[in-house]
Structures are given as C-alpha cells and as structure tokens.
Design a protein around this motif. Structure first.
Motif, PDB file in Angstrom:
ATOM      1  N   THR A 159       0.328  -0.915  -0.022  1.00  0.00           N
ATOM      2  CA  THR A 159       0.444   0.054   0.354  1.00  0.00           C
ATOM      3  C   THR A 159       0.234   1.255   0.152  1.00  0.00           C
ATOM      4  O   THR A 159       0.555   1.969  -0.493  1.00  0.00           O
ATOM      5  CB  THR A 159      -0.955   0.321   1.159  1.00  0.00           C
ATOM      6  OG1 THR A 159       0.211   0.149   2.333  1.00  0.00           O
ATOM      7  CG2 THR A 159      -1.721  -0.600   1.513  1.00  0.00           C
ATOM      8  N   GLY A 160       2.234   1.366   0.448  1.00  0.00           N
ATOM      9  CA  GLY A 160       3.412   2.116   0.688  1.00  0.00           C
ATOM     10  C   GLY A 160       2.058   3.352   1.742  1.00  0.00           C
ATOM     11  O   GLY A 160       3.315   4.321   1.407  1.00  0.00           O
ATOM     12  N   ARG A 161       1.527   3.202   2.411  1.00  0.00           N
ATOM     13  CA  ARG A 161       0.974   3.591   2.991  1.00  0.00           C
ATOM     14  C   ARG A 161       2.079   4.392   4.211  1.00  0.00           C
ATOM     15  O   ARG A 161       2.124   5.908   4.592  1.00  0.00           O
ATOM     16  CB  ARG A 161      -0.446   3.952   3.865  1.00  0.00           C
ATOM     17  CG  ARG A 161      -0.793   4.077   3.306  1.00  0.00           C
ATOM     18  CD  ARG A 161      -2.568   2.802   3.342  1.00  0.00           C
ATOM     19  NE  ARG A 161      -3.454   3.219   2.414  1.00  0.00           N
ATOM     20  CZ  ARG A 161      -4.911   3.214   2.344  1.00  0.00           C
ATOM     21  NH1 ARG A 161      -4.979   2.662   3.939  1.00  0.00           N
ATOM     22  NH2 ARG A 161      -5.747   2.831   1.699  1.00  0.00           N
ATOM     23  N   LEU A 162       3.068   3.247   5.125  1.00  0.00           N
ATOM     24  CA  LEU A 162       3.966   4.089   6.108  1.00  0.00           C
ATOM     25  C   LEU A 162       4.683   4.472   4.884  1.00  0.00           C
ATOM     26  O   LEU A 162       6.082   5.559   5.701  1.00  0.00           O
ATOM     27  CB  LEU A 162       4.136   2.405   6.877  1.00  0.00           C
ATOM     28  CG  LEU A 162       5.374   2.688   8.220  1.00  0.00           C
ATOM     29  CD1 LEU A 162       4.370   3.642   8.997  1.00  0.00           C
ATOM     30  CD2 LEU A 162       4.952   1.496   9.021  1.00  0.00           C
ATOM     31  N   ALA A 163       5.260   3.782   3.681  1.00  0.00           N
ATOM     32  CA  ALA A 163       6.150   4.674   3.558  1.00  0.00           C
ATOM     33  C   ALA A 163       6.128   6.176   3.058  1.00  0.00           C
ATOM     34  O   ALA A 163       6.815   6.494   3.116  1.00  0.00           O
ATOM     35  CB  ALA A 163       6.986   3.475   2.420  1.00  0.00           C
ATOM     36  N   HIS A 164       4.764   6.401   2.604  1.00  0.00           N
ATOM     37  CA  HIS A 164       4.895   7.943   2.316  1.00  0.00           C
ATOM     38  C   HIS A 164       4.780   8.755   3.659  1.00  0.00           C
ATOM     39  O   HIS A 164       4.779  10.332   3.664  1.00  0.00           O
ATOM     40  CB  HIS A 164       3.133   8.019   2.444  1.00  0.00           C
ATOM     41  CG  HIS A 164       2.573   8.932   2.097  1.00  0.00           C
ATOM     42  ND1 HIS A 164       2.159   9.852   1.231  1.00  0.00           N
ATOM     43  CD2 HIS A 164       1.882  10.130   3.239  1.00  0.00           C
ATOM     44  CE1 HIS A 164       1.343  11.249   1.385  1.00  0.00           C
ATOM     45  NE2 HIS A 164       1.054  10.897   3.037  1.00  0.00           N
ATOM     46  N   TYR A 165       4.977   8.134   4.670  1.00  0.00           N
ATOM     47  CA  TYR A 165       4.993   9.267   6.035  1.00  0.00           C
ATOM     48  C   TYR A 165       6.316   8.897   6.293  1.00  0.00           C
ATOM     49  O   TYR A 165       7.104  10.627   6.308  1.00  0.00           O
ATOM     50  CB  TYR A 165       4.262   8.483   7.485  1.00  0.00           C
ATOM     51  CG  TYR A 165       2.524   8.998   7.374  1.00  0.00           C
ATOM     52  CD1 TYR A 165       2.678  10.604   7.365  1.00  0.00           C
ATOM     53  CD2 TYR A 165       1.992   7.861   7.749  1.00  0.00           C
ATOM     54  CE1 TYR A 165       1.408  10.770   7.626  1.00  0.00           C
ATOM     55  CE2 TYR A 165       0.763   8.208   7.054  1.00  0.00           C
ATOM     56  CZ  TYR A 165      -0.184   9.992   7.495  1.00  0.00           C
ATOM     57  OH  TYR A 165      -0.997   9.984   7.253  1.00  0.00           O
ATOM     58  N   THR A 166       7.164   8.599   5.804  1.00  0.00           N
ATOM     59  CA  THR A 166       8.562   7.900   6.202  1.00  0.00           C
ATOM     60  C   THR A 166       9.499   8.352   5.485  1.00  0.00           C
ATOM     61  O   THR A 166      10.736  10.021   5.994  1.00  0.00           O
ATOM     62  CB  THR A 166       9.156   6.484   6.657  1.00  0.00           C
ATOM     63  OG1 THR A 166       9.272   6.081   5.303  1.00  0.00           O
ATOM     64  CG2 THR A 166       8.614   5.670   7.602  1.00  0.00           C
ATOM     65  N   GLU A 167       9.243   9.350   3.778  1.00  0.00           N
ATOM     66  CA  GLU A 167       9.590   9.665   3.040  1.00  0.00           C
ATOM     67  C   GLU A 167       9.704  11.279   3.329  1.00  0.00           C
ATOM     68  O   GLU A 167      10.603  11.844   3.108  1.00  0.00           O
ATOM     69  CB  GLU A 167       9.534   8.909   1.414  1.00  0.00           C
ATOM     70  CG  GLU A 167       9.799   8.044   0.973  1.00  0.00           C
ATOM     71  CD  GLU A 167      11.228   7.835   1.281  1.00  0.00           C
ATOM     72  OE1 GLU A 167      12.040   8.528   0.078  1.00  0.00           O
ATOM     73  OE2 GLU A 167      11.510   7.056   1.709  1.00  0.00           O
ATOM     74  N   ARG A 168       8.684  11.263   3.465  1.00  0.00           N
ATOM     75  CA  ARG A 168       7.767  12.949   3.613  1.00  0.00           C
ATOM     76  C   ARG A 168       8.588  13.457   5.099  1.00  0.00           C
ATOM     77  O   ARG A 168       9.051  14.716   4.639  1.00  0.00           O
ATOM     78  CB  ARG A 168       6.285  12.881   3.677  1.00  0.00           C
ATOM     79  CG  ARG A 168       5.882  12.887   1.956  1.00  0.00           C
ATOM     80  CD  ARG A 168       3.984  13.271   2.308  1.00  0.00           C
ATOM     81  NE  ARG A 168       4.443  14.607   1.992  1.00  0.00           N
ATOM     82  CZ  ARG A 168       4.347  15.366   0.743  1.00  0.00           C
ATOM     83  NH1 ARG A 168       4.131  14.309  -0.249  1.00  0.00           N
ATOM     84  NH2 ARG A 168       3.925  15.935   0.433  1.00  0.00           N
ATOM     85  N   ILE A 169       8.833  12.340   5.794  1.00  0.00           N
ATOM     86  CA  ILE A 169       9.272  13.344   7.429  1.00  0.00           C
ATOM     87  C   ILE A 169      10.317  13.275   7.258  1.00  0.00           C
ATOM     88  O   ILE A 169      11.517  14.448   7.597  1.00  0.00           O
ATOM     89  CB  ILE A 169       8.925  12.430   8.735  1.00  0.00           C
ATOM     90  CG1 ILE A 169       7.551  12.459   8.703  1.00  0.00           C
ATOM     91  CG2 ILE A 169       9.886  13.047   9.534  1.00  0.00           C
ATOM     92  CD1 ILE A 169       6.686  12.097   9.692  1.00  0.00           C
ATOM     93  N   ARG A 170      11.229  12.650   5.987  1.00  0.00           N
ATOM     94  CA  ARG A 170      12.999  12.527   6.138  1.00  0.00           C
ATOM     95  C   ARG A 170      13.309  13.764   5.710  1.00  0.00           C
ATOM     96  O   ARG A 170      14.383  14.490   5.320  1.00  0.00           O
ATOM     97  CB  ARG A 170      13.036  11.285   5.501  1.00  0.00           C
ATOM     98  CG  ARG A 170      13.389   9.482   6.036  1.00  0.00           C
ATOM     99  CD  ARG A 170      13.378   8.766   5.726  1.00  0.00           C
ATOM    100  NE  ARG A 170      15.072   8.556   6.159  1.00  0.00           N
ATOM    101  CZ  ARG A 170      15.593   7.831   4.822  1.00  0.00           C
ATOM    102  NH1 ARG A 170      14.510   7.511   3.279  1.00  0.00           N
ATOM    103  NH2 ARG A 170      17.111   8.144   4.238  1.00  0.00           N
TER     104      ARG A 170
END
Length: 313
Positions: free
Chosen positions: A181-192
């Motif tokens: 789904t990429g949803r957790l990756a969405h947050y990790t990438e945007r915050i990084r």
C-alpha cells in the motif's frame, strides 16, 4: 492436518498465511493467476477466480476443510465462489476490511466518538445486496470498495452451503518493502525529506494491525476456531495521525511538518475526520490474543526506513 485452500495468497500477509499453514503441516492449495509461485510443497492452481467455469474445472474433485478467500471484493465474486465451493468445503473464511464501518460510505448506526465499533454495526445477514451495480467496472469498484466488501460478506453469510466467517482487518502495517500500500512509506519519506503532511484540523484515531499478526489470525480463524459471522482484527490501542507520525519522527530524527487540509479536501493516509475504530472484544472472547500497537509500530517503521533507498540531503 487440514486441507486448506487459499484464494490469492501471493503477497504480503496472504503469502505469510500460506507459508504458516504449510509450516504447520496442513495440506495447502493456492489459487491465483500465477504471478507468484507458492512455497515448495504447496499445490498451485493457476486460474482467474472471476472465470467461474475455469475455476470449477481446475478444482475438479478436490475438497477442503476450509477456504480462505483473500481477494473477494464484490457480491458477484462471492456468489460465484458460493456456487463453486458448495459441496467442496465445510468452512469459508473471507478477508474483509475496517472500511465496512466507514460512515462516509454508508448510513450506519451512530456510535459515540471514541467508542470502538462492534461487529453488529454492520450485519451481513441484513445488508442489502444489489448484483446489478457495475461491479465489473474497475473505477466503480475502486470508488465503492467498502460497499463491495459489505455486499460480498452478505452473499456468503446468507448462502448456507458452508459455515461462513469474515475477518475484518484493521489498517495493516509492517513488512518494509513488502507493504504494497505504501502508506507507511509515504510518512517516512515525507518526514525524512521535510515535506508537508496534510492532516485534518481534528484528526480522529483509528486502529492498526501488524501484517504478521493478521496472517496468524487468519490461520487461527481457518484452523483453530469455529466461529461464524464477522470478527474484527486489530491490535490493542488506537492512534491518530499525529501519534503515528510521532513514532516515525522518533525513528528518522526529523520532525513532521503539518499542513491543515481544507474542509472536504484530501488529507494524508490515516488522517480521518470521522470515527470508525473497531473493537476487538469478540476475537478476544473467542480466544485470540492481540499485541499492542505500541509494541510493534517502532519496528515496523524501522523496517520501512531501512527499505527506503532514497537519500536524504
């Protein structure tokens, strides 16, 4: 040993379900379109479940103790499955979703804000089914995902040819690169990257489950439990989007940058302006023990961070 048929089972928690059932000594048959091979020792039938004639022919004289349907999205698919598996199984378990409780997609009984929603708020035996809706239209199905699941449950619950149970999964996290789904990756990438995260002015909490825990619960529902009807699958605890991003921030060493989404506008995944967190009380009473979100979420975030190859300036 039980004879288990898994429809789907080629990725994420479905793949873990197949691996777990096989490792536990069960005789497993996987039905999918062949994009991914199952583990050695697992029977593989390559067929499109939407082709009822081909599915019936592929099954031949096979019978099962239980069928676990990972990819049933519409009442049309459910009715076809009921016809094909009548006389071939004594139990049918369908993977469903928390989205059946989304008050934005149907007129549902009201619950006080913050109260976890019980299974009876969506009773599949009483839910209206309309086979004539354009369920074969991909755009329609995507826009009506929750209703498709509700009606699929309703068809199977009323069929009566086998004992039927549905597992209504919370939002699934974990697995790093496996998390399609990429949803957790969405947050990790945007915050990084220091990019904005759009959230509602008043974001309400929801529930989650680790993908390994969901695979374990599905195996339990298929082989160790004999309940019928829906059961909610969620780890203990609730999180709103800011609490979720705080865990991500702790792992990345960077603070989230928030932007308040306009009323009626699009917000980031897991930012909800409506309440539909589930209660897992029924599953506990039936004998399943859940983990706590707080215990596994940091590890799930760490997996996702490690899976990312995007450099941070």
């Amino acid at each position: 040993m039980q004879r288990i048929c898994v429809i789907g089972g080629s990725r994420y928690f479905g793949k873990l379900l197949v691996e777990g059932a096989h490792a536990a000594g069960h005789q497993v048959t996987v039905i999918n379109r062949g994009s991914t091979l199952p583990p050695a020792g697992v029977e593989h039938l390559v067929v499109d479940r939407d082709d009822e004639g081909a599915l019936d022919a592929a099954l031949g004289t096979r019978t099962f103790d239980v069928v676990v349907d990972q990819v049933c999205y519409t009442p049309v698919q459910a009715a076809s499955a009921a016809r094909v598996f009548t006389g071939r199984t004594r139990r049918y378990v369908m993977t469903s979703t928390i989205e059946v409780y989304d008050p934005a997609t149907a007129a549902l009984p009201a619950v006080p804000a913050g109260t976890p929603v019980p299974e009876e708020n969506v009773d599949p035996r009483a839910w209206l089914v309309d086979m004539d809706l354009p369920w074969h239209d991909e755009a329609y199905l995507e826009a009506h995902y929750a209703e498709g699941k509700r009606q699929a449950e309703a068809v199977l619950a009323r069929d009566g040819s086998f004992a039927f149970a549905s597992v209504r999964s919370a939002h699934v996290l974990g697995g790093g690169a496996q998390e399609f789904t990429g949803r957790l990756a969405h947050y990790t990438e945007r915050i990084r990257r220091g990019e904005e995260i759009a959230v509602h002015a008043k974001s309400l909490p929801t529930v989650f489950i680790h993908y390994q825990e969901l695979a374990g619960l599905l195996l339990w529902a298929a082989t160790a439990a004999d309940f019928t009807g829906p059961v909610n699958a969620c780890s203990d605890g609730m999180l709103d989007v800011r609490e979720l991003t705080a865990v991500v921030a702790a792992q990345t060493g960077r603070e989230p940058v928030y932007r308040t989404a306009a009323a009626g506008g699009t917000a980031s995944p897991f930012s909800f302006d409506r309440h539909y967190a589930m209660s897992n009380t029924r599953a506990k009473r039936l004998g399943f023990t859940f983990s706590r979100i707080a215990d596994w979420l940091p590890g799930a975030v760490a997996e996702t961070v490690s899976a990312s190859a995007t450099p941070v300036a």
